[in-house]
Design an enzyme around this catalytic site. Structure first.
Site, short mmCIF file in Angstrom:
data_model
loop_
_atom_site.label_atom_id
_atom_site.label_comp_id
_atom_site.label_asym_id
_atom_site.label_seq_id
_atom_site.Cartn_x
_atom_site.Cartn_y
_atom_site.Cartn_z
N GLN A 85 108.76 -1.67 -14.15
CA GLN A 85 107.31 -1.46 -14.06
C GLN A 85 106.60 -2.81 -14.08
O GLN A 85 106.80 -3.62 -14.99
CB GLN A 85 106.76 -0.59 -15.18
CG GLN A 85 105.32 -0.20 -14.82
CD GLN A 85 104.53 0.41 -15.95
OE1 GLN A 85 104.39 -0.17 -17.01
NE2 GLN A 85 104.00 1.60 -15.73
N CYS A 114 97.23 1.63 -17.72
CA CYS A 114 97.02 0.97 -19.01
C CYS A 114 95.53 0.75 -19.26
O CYS A 114 94.84 0.12 -18.46
CB CYS A 114 97.77 -0.36 -19.05
SG CYS A 114 97.60 -1.15 -20.66
N HIS A 181 100.11 10.40 -16.48
CA HIS A 181 99.83 10.58 -17.91
C HIS A 181 98.56 11.43 -17.96
O HIS A 181 97.49 10.98 -17.54
CB HIS A 181 99.64 9.21 -18.58
CG HIS A 181 99.29 9.31 -20.03
ND1 HIS A 181 98.96 8.21 -20.80
CD2 HIS A 181 99.22 10.37 -20.86
CE1 HIS A 181 98.71 8.60 -22.03
NE2 HIS A 181 98.85 9.90 -22.09
N ASN A 212 103.69 13.33 -17.70
CA ASN A 212 103.81 12.48 -18.90
C ASN A 212 102.64 12.75 -19.84
O ASN A 212 101.55 13.11 -19.41
CB ASN A 212 103.83 11.00 -18.46
CG ASN A 212 103.71 10.04 -19.63
OD1 ASN A 212 102.75 9.28 -19.73
ND2 ASN A 212 104.68 10.07 -20.51
C1 FNR Z 1 103.08 2.86 -23.87
N1 FNR Z 1 102.64 3.26 -22.60
C2 FNR Z 1 102.84 2.44 -21.53
N2 FNR Z 1 102.53 2.87 -20.27
C3 FNR Z 1 102.80 2.10 -19.19
O1 FNR Z 1 102.55 2.53 -18.06
N3 FNR Z 1 103.36 0.87 -19.35
C4 FNR Z 1 103.68 0.36 -20.57
O2 FNR Z 1 104.22 -0.75 -20.67
C5 FNR Z 1 103.38 1.14 -21.71
N4 FNR Z 1 103.63 0.68 -22.99
C6 FNR Z 1 103.58 1.55 -24.05
C7 FNR Z 1 104.06 1.13 -25.30
C8 FNR Z 1 104.09 2.04 -26.35
C9 FNR Z 1 104.65 1.59 -27.67
C10 FNR Z 1 103.62 3.36 -26.17
C11 FNR Z 1 103.66 4.36 -27.30
C12 FNR Z 1 103.11 3.76 -24.96
C13 FNR Z 1 102.19 4.64 -22.38
C14 FNR Z 1 103.37 5.58 -22.23
O3 FNR Z 1 104.21 5.21 -21.15
C15 FNR Z 1 102.91 7.03 -22.03
O4 FNR Z 1 102.12 7.11 -20.88
C16 FNR Z 1 102.10 7.57 -23.20
O5 FNR Z 1 102.65 7.18 -24.44
C17 FNR Z 1 102.03 9.10 -23.15
O6 FNR Z 1 103.34 9.67 -23.12
P1 FNR Z 1 104.00 10.34 -24.42
O7 FNR Z 1 104.02 9.28 -25.51
O8 FNR Z 1 103.12 11.48 -24.82
O9 FNR Z 1 105.36 10.77 -24.01
#
Ligand code: FNR
Length: 338
Positions: A85, A114, A181, A212
């Site tokens: 990514q 993000c 998401h 997601n």
């Molecule tokens: C993230 N998320 C995230 N999304 C992304 O596109 N790139 C990234 O580098 C990150 N980094 C990241 C770090 C941490 C510690 C968390 C908890 C989340 C968001 C993540 O990929 C996801 O979209 C959300 O957390 C929602 O999904 P879940 O947690 O409900 O499964």
């Protein structure tokens, strides 16, 4: 000819900054994840790196030329399953990076979700949803010029119509899949996830939609199926539930204990010489409130990889492995945290 990655019927480790480094990705694969995303890596960090084959660890390292830090490390075990990514706001730079890494990863994903100030200020992440021309330029440039699939990961917009308009335009660039998401830019992880919106997107698009945002309700493997069904998709991407307990990917259903998970994770860290700071951060994410236990406090006092491993009786393995690597002439600094 473009290489393919089948995004249908997959359970996927989501991109997570600091969490999604090589040891966690390998652990997710070991437990049953089909595809694993790296943490988001910003284009200008990768563009400064040089590809090095690490003969001692048997890894491919992308090493920062200025300080010797490893920005991205991958290995044979995740070949064909790892998606890098990228954080970017610049199509030309994104392409330069993509050409550097296209032979070492299965696909490239662009972060368009993000909401952090750092990303938004640089025109990256969710800012791209508000600058659709640039978002499309980045995707189209990559789709037209790299040999591997290109995807993006988005959040939803406050209005359904606007969300559907955007995803259709993104699909038209030729991307292979889209991860959604199901929250808006301002919604936080504790807010309910909009499965209905993900479902509408899945009904609207032809490419696979990866759902997601369900971790709050995902406590066991069968909850993944429920989330998948609620979203009307075949593929699901999991972040926090995997960060807390990576055995969520086990089709056998039962979660492993925190101690088992940490021991398995540390073994990966030993083998791949993971940076102590990164290792400590991930173990903290697994331990959560258990950091307050006597064992947790012992762990919090530890600094080196050896000391962390000592807490789970893996100190000797760690020291022996490090000695062997040292004797084999290991090069390059361990992976740093971004
Ligand atoms: C993230 N998320 C995230 N999304 C992304 O596109 N790139 C990234 O580098 C990150 N980094 C990241 C770090 C941490 C510690 C968390 C908890 C989340 C968001 C993540 O990929 C996801 O979209 C959300 O957390 C929602 O999904 P879940 O947690 O409900 O499964």
């Amino acid at each position: 000819m473009k290489k393919q990655l089948d995004y249908r019927n997959k359970i996927i480790l989501a991109p997570m900054v600091r969490v999604g480094t090589l040891p966690m990705r390998l652990l997710a694969l070991k437990f049953g994840a089909d595809i694993v995303y790296t943490e988001e890596i910003i284009d200008w960090k990768l563009v400064k790196t040089k590809r090095r084959v690490n003969d001692v660890l048997k890894t491919i390292d992308f090493v920062d030329q200025s300080d010797g830090n490893v920005i991205f490390r991958t290995c044979e075990e995740e070949r064909g399953k790892v998606v890098l990514q990228m954080g970017t706001a610049d199509a030309k730079r994104a392409l330069r990076v993509a050409k550097m890494i296209e032979n070492d990863v299965a696909a490239i994903d662009i972060n368009m979700g993000c909401p952090k100030a750092f990303s938004i200020k640089g025109g990256m992440g969710a800012a791209l949803l508000y600058n659709l021309e640039n978002a499309k330029l980045i995707l189209k440039t990559l789709v037209d010029n790299v040999s591997i699939p290109v995807t993006c990961k988005i959040r939803i917009m406050p209005e359904l119509e606007e969300t559907l308009r955007i995803v259709k335009e993104l699909e038209a660039t030729g991307i292979s899949a889209i991860a959604v998401h199901g929250r808006t830019k301002v919604e936080r992880p504790q807010h309910p996830v909009h499965t209905d919106v993900i479902k509408k997107i899945a009904e609207t698009l032809t490419i696979p939609v990866i759902a997601n945002g369900g971790s709050k309700e995902i406590e066991k493997y069968s909850d993944i199926e429920k989330f998948r069904e609620a979203c009307g998709v075949t593929s699901v991407m999991i972040a926090r539930a995997a960060q807390w307990n990576c055995s969520i990917f086990r089709k056998e259903g039962e979660l492993l204990s925190v101690d088992e998970i940490i021991a398995d994770y540390l073994k990966m860290c030993i083998v791949y010489d993971n940076a102590p700071a990164n290792t400590k951060y991930c173990v903290q994410m697994i331990l959560r409130e258990l950091q307050e236990s006597p064992k947790g406090r012992r762990f919090l006092d530890s600094q080196t990889l050896e000391q962390i491993c000592d807490v789970w009786d893996l100190g000797q393995l760690c020291r022996e492995t490090q000695l062997a690597y040292h004797n084999a002439g290991i090069q390059g600094r361990r992976q740093v945290c971004p």
